[in-house]
Motif scaffolding. Structure first.
Motif, PDB file in Angstrom:
ATOM      1  N   ASP A   1       0.834  -1.193   0.000  1.00  0.00           N
ATOM      2  CA  ASP A   1       0.000   0.000   0.000  1.00  0.00           C
ATOM      3  C   ASP A   1       0.873   1.248   0.000  1.00  0.00           C
ATOM      4  O   ASP A   1       2.025   1.218   0.425  1.00  0.00           O
ATOM      5  CB  ASP A   1      -0.919   0.027   1.226  1.00  0.00           C
ATOM      6  CG  ASP A   1      -1.953  -1.083   1.193  1.00  0.00           C
ATOM      7  OD1 ASP A   1      -2.291  -1.513   0.081  1.00  0.00           O
ATOM      8  OD2 ASP A   1      -2.407  -1.507   2.267  1.00  0.00           O
TER       9      ASP A   1
ATOM     10  N   VAL B   1      -7.671   6.635  -9.300  1.00  0.00           N
ATOM     11  CA  VAL B   1      -6.554   6.558  -8.354  1.00  0.00           C
ATOM     12  C   VAL B   1      -5.710   7.825  -8.472  1.00  0.00           C
ATOM     13  O   VAL B   1      -5.289   8.425  -7.489  1.00  0.00           O
ATOM     14  CB  VAL B   1      -5.678   5.320  -8.625  1.00  0.00           C
ATOM     15  CG1 VAL B   1      -4.391   5.378  -7.789  1.00  0.00           C
ATOM     16  CG2 VAL B   1      -6.434   4.039  -8.293  1.00  0.00           C
TER      17      VAL B   1
ATOM     18  N   SER C   1      -9.863   6.751  -2.929  1.00  0.00           N
ATOM     19  CA  SER C   1      -9.557   5.481  -2.272  1.00  0.00           C
ATOM     20  C   SER C   1     -10.327   4.372  -2.977  1.00  0.00           C
ATOM     21  O   SER C   1     -11.204   4.634  -3.815  1.00  0.00           O
ATOM     22  CB  SER C   1      -9.981   5.541  -0.800  1.00  0.00           C
ATOM     23  OG  SER C   1     -11.395   5.626  -0.698  1.00  0.00           O
ATOM     24  N   ASN C   2     -10.044   3.116  -2.615  1.00  0.00           N
ATOM     25  CA  ASN C   2     -10.769   1.996  -3.224  1.00  0.00           C
ATOM     26  C   ASN C   2     -12.269   2.084  -2.945  1.00  0.00           C
ATOM     27  O   ASN C   2     -13.094   1.798  -3.814  1.00  0.00           O
ATOM     28  CB  ASN C   2     -10.220   0.662  -2.714  1.00  0.00           C
ATOM     29  CG  ASN C   2      -8.861   0.338  -3.292  1.00  0.00           C
ATOM     30  OD1 ASN C   2      -8.430   0.933  -4.264  1.00  0.00           O
ATOM     31  ND2 ASN C   2      -8.170  -0.612  -2.685  1.00  0.00           N
ATOM     32  N   ASP C   3     -12.631   2.480  -1.727  1.00  0.00           N
ATOM     33  CA  ASP C   3     -14.046   2.601  -1.382  1.00  0.00           C
ATOM     34  C   ASP C   3     -14.712   3.693  -2.218  1.00  0.00           C
ATOM     35  O   ASP C   3     -15.852   3.535  -2.674  1.00  0.00           O
ATOM     36  CB  ASP C   3     -14.212   2.913   0.110  1.00  0.00           C
ATOM     37  CG  ASP C   3     -13.931   1.701   0.985  1.00  0.00           C
ATOM     38  OD1 ASP C   3     -13.907   0.574   0.448  1.00  0.00           O
ATOM     39  OD2 ASP C   3     -13.725   1.873   2.202  1.00  0.00           O
TER      40      ASP C   3
ATOM     41  N   PRO D   1     -16.076  -2.804  -3.148  1.00  0.00           N
ATOM     42  CA  PRO D   1     -14.704  -2.391  -2.829  1.00  0.00           C
ATOM     43  C   PRO D   1     -13.679  -3.441  -3.247  1.00  0.00           C
ATOM     44  O   PRO D   1     -12.581  -3.104  -3.683  1.00  0.00           O
ATOM     45  CB  PRO D   1     -14.733  -2.213  -1.304  1.00  0.00           C
ATOM     46  CG  PRO D   1     -16.152  -1.846  -1.013  1.00  0.00           C
ATOM     47  CD  PRO D   1     -16.966  -2.680  -1.973  1.00  0.00           C
ATOM     48  N   LEU D   2     -14.047  -4.729  -3.131  1.00  0.00           N
ATOM     49  CA  LEU D   2     -13.134  -5.799  -3.531  1.00  0.00           C
ATOM     50  C   LEU D   2     -12.870  -5.747  -5.039  1.00  0.00           C
ATOM     51  O   LEU D   2     -11.738  -5.930  -5.490  1.00  0.00           O
ATOM     52  CB  LEU D   2     -13.703  -7.155  -3.137  1.00  0.00           C
ATOM     53  CG  LEU D   2     -12.849  -8.378  -3.513  1.00  0.00           C
ATOM     54  CD1 LEU D   2     -11.467  -8.282  -2.877  1.00  0.00           C
ATOM     55  CD2 LEU D   2     -13.537  -9.665  -3.092  1.00  0.00           C
TER      56      LEU D   2
ATOM     57  N   LYS E   1     -10.561  -2.877  -5.718  1.00  0.00           N
ATOM     58  CA  LYS E   1      -9.199  -3.230  -5.315  1.00  0.00           C
ATOM     59  C   LYS E   1      -8.559  -4.161  -6.341  1.00  0.00           C
ATOM     60  O   LYS E   1      -7.370  -4.032  -6.659  1.00  0.00           O
ATOM     61  CB  LYS E   1      -9.212  -3.893  -3.938  1.00  0.00           C
ATOM     62  CG  LYS E   1      -7.829  -4.257  -3.420  1.00  0.00           C
ATOM     63  CD  LYS E   1      -7.895  -4.851  -2.024  1.00  0.00           C
ATOM     64  CE  LYS E   1      -6.502  -5.184  -1.509  1.00  0.00           C
ATOM     65  NZ  LYS E   1      -6.559  -5.778  -0.140  1.00  0.00           N
ATOM     66  N   THR E   2      -9.337  -5.104  -6.869  1.00  0.00           N
ATOM     67  CA  THR E   2      -8.825  -6.039  -7.875  1.00  0.00           C
ATOM     68  C   THR E   2      -8.403  -5.298  -9.133  1.00  0.00           C
ATOM     69  O   THR E   2      -7.342  -5.574  -9.707  1.00  0.00           O
ATOM     70  CB  THR E   2      -9.892  -7.084  -8.222  1.00  0.00           C
ATOM     71  OG1 THR E   2     -10.221  -7.839  -7.041  1.00  0.00           O
ATOM     72  CG2 THR E   2      -9.384  -8.045  -9.290  1.00  0.00           C
TER      73      THR E   2
ATOM     74  N   VAL F   1      -7.449  -2.182  -9.342  1.00  0.00           N
ATOM     75  CA  VAL F   1      -6.236  -1.417  -9.020  1.00  0.00           C
ATOM     76  C   VAL F   1      -5.023  -2.331  -9.047  1.00  0.00           C
ATOM     77  O   VAL F   1      -3.980  -2.000  -9.626  1.00  0.00           O
ATOM     78  CB  VAL F   1      -6.361  -0.728  -7.637  1.00  0.00           C
ATOM     79  CG1 VAL F   1      -5.016  -0.102  -7.234  1.00  0.00           C
ATOM     80  CG2 VAL F   1      -7.440   0.346  -7.670  1.00  0.00           C
ATOM     81  N   SER F   2      -5.157  -3.494  -8.433  1.00  0.00           N
ATOM     82  CA  SER F   2      -4.038  -4.441  -8.364  1.00  0.00           C
ATOM     83  C   SER F   2      -3.622  -4.918  -9.749  1.00  0.00           C
ATOM     84  O   SER F   2      -2.426  -4.984 -10.066  1.00  0.00           O
ATOM     85  CB  SER F   2      -4.419  -5.648  -7.500  1.00  0.00           C
ATOM     86  OG  SER F   2      -4.692  -5.255  -6.176  1.00  0.00           O
TER      87      SER F   2
ATOM     88  N   ARG G   1       0.843   1.846  -5.002  1.00  0.00           N
ATOM     89  CA  ARG G   1      -0.191   2.803  -5.393  1.00  0.00           C
ATOM     90  C   ARG G   1       0.391   4.195  -5.644  1.00  0.00           C
ATOM     91  O   ARG G   1      -0.083   4.923  -6.511  1.00  0.00           O
ATOM     92  CB  ARG G   1      -1.257   2.864  -4.301  1.00  0.00           C
ATOM     93  CG  ARG G   1      -2.581   3.491  -4.751  1.00  0.00           C
ATOM     94  CD  ARG G   1      -3.548   3.554  -3.590  1.00  0.00           C
ATOM     95  NE  ARG G   1      -4.868   4.003  -3.982  1.00  0.00           N
ATOM     96  CZ  ARG G   1      -5.890   3.208  -4.249  1.00  0.00           C
ATOM     97  NH1 ARG G   1      -5.735   1.894  -4.189  1.00  0.00           N
ATOM     98  NH2 ARG G   1      -7.064   3.712  -4.593  1.00  0.00           N
TER      99      ARG G   1
END
Length: 221
Positions: free
Chosen positions: A124, A166, A171-173, A183-184, A187-188, A190-191, A202
């Motif tokens: 992070d 981003v 944020s992810n939320d 949110p998951l 996040k996926t 972004v990853s 990030r």
């Protein structure tokens, strides 16, 4: 065990950080350095997980030391967190461009310092959405117009969209709410974007969003 190197020319600062971090069950201070040259030597010798690096140090400043660390393929696993006196230090944006995973002010709360060390090890970045917005607005605006040196051809339309969000500091939320996904899922995305672009974390993704021309200063969503 997370191994940390403390690089600061003030012995009292190092002593305070060392006492706090060594008291944690999963963190140990592997070494200390009083200037940039010594920090570089100690990083190569000890290969710590995280370096807490003061920006202003004698002989070799923290920015130069960070560039050497993040530019060394043998030190790819080392994460650098810059220490600043003021939240919007004039060198903070340059620190992120140099490969730092984020920054902390020296008077940060003890629990925040511990959380930060654990966070960068997990990949992070220590850039809050608000700070990201100010960084881009205050510093990227002073830079020359990007020349789209970063190619985004491997990204899907959704991944570009997520990267732009981003880049403007969400944020992810917040991304999840904006795109109406979980949110998951955010996040996926972004990853996957980070993996495709080879971004260390990030923080570097924010820089790439700007350097690719995907985001411009002032695009604060």
């Amino acid at each position: 065990m997370i191994r940390v190197l403390l690089a600061d020319d003030q012995s009292l600062v190092r002593a305070g950080f060392k006492a706090l971090l060594d008291a944690q069950p999963d963190i140990e201070v592997a070494g200390e350095a009083a200037d940039g040259e010594e920090a570089l030597r100690r990083v190569r010798e000890l290969r710590p997980d995280v370096v807490l690096m003061d920006i202003r140090m004698p002989h070799l400043d923290g920015l130069a030391a960070t560039r050497r660390i993040t530019g060394d393929k043998n030190l790819e696993g080392v994460r650098v967190v810059m220490l600043t006196t003021f939240e919007l230090d004039e060198y903070v944006f340059e620190a992120i461009r140099s490969g730092a995973s984020g920054f902390l002010v020296k008077d940060t709360e003890p629990e925040e310092l511990v959380r930060a060390v654990r966070a960068v090890v997990e990949g992070d970045a220590l850039l809050s959405p608000g700070v990201t917005r100010r960084l881009i607005s205050e510093f990227a605006a002073r830079s020359k117009e990007p020349e789209a040196a970063v190619s985004l051809t491997e990204l899907t339309e959704r991944e570009r969209e997520v990267m732009a969000l981003v880049g403007i500091g969400l944020s992810n939320d917040e991304i999840a709410r904006r795109l109406v996904v979980s949110p998951l899922t955010a996040k996926t995305h972004v990853s996957r974007t980070m993996v495709k672009l080879g971004a260390r974390d990030r923080a570097q993704l924010v820089v790439l969003a700007y350097e690719s021309g995907l985001v411009r200063p002032g695009w604060l969503g």
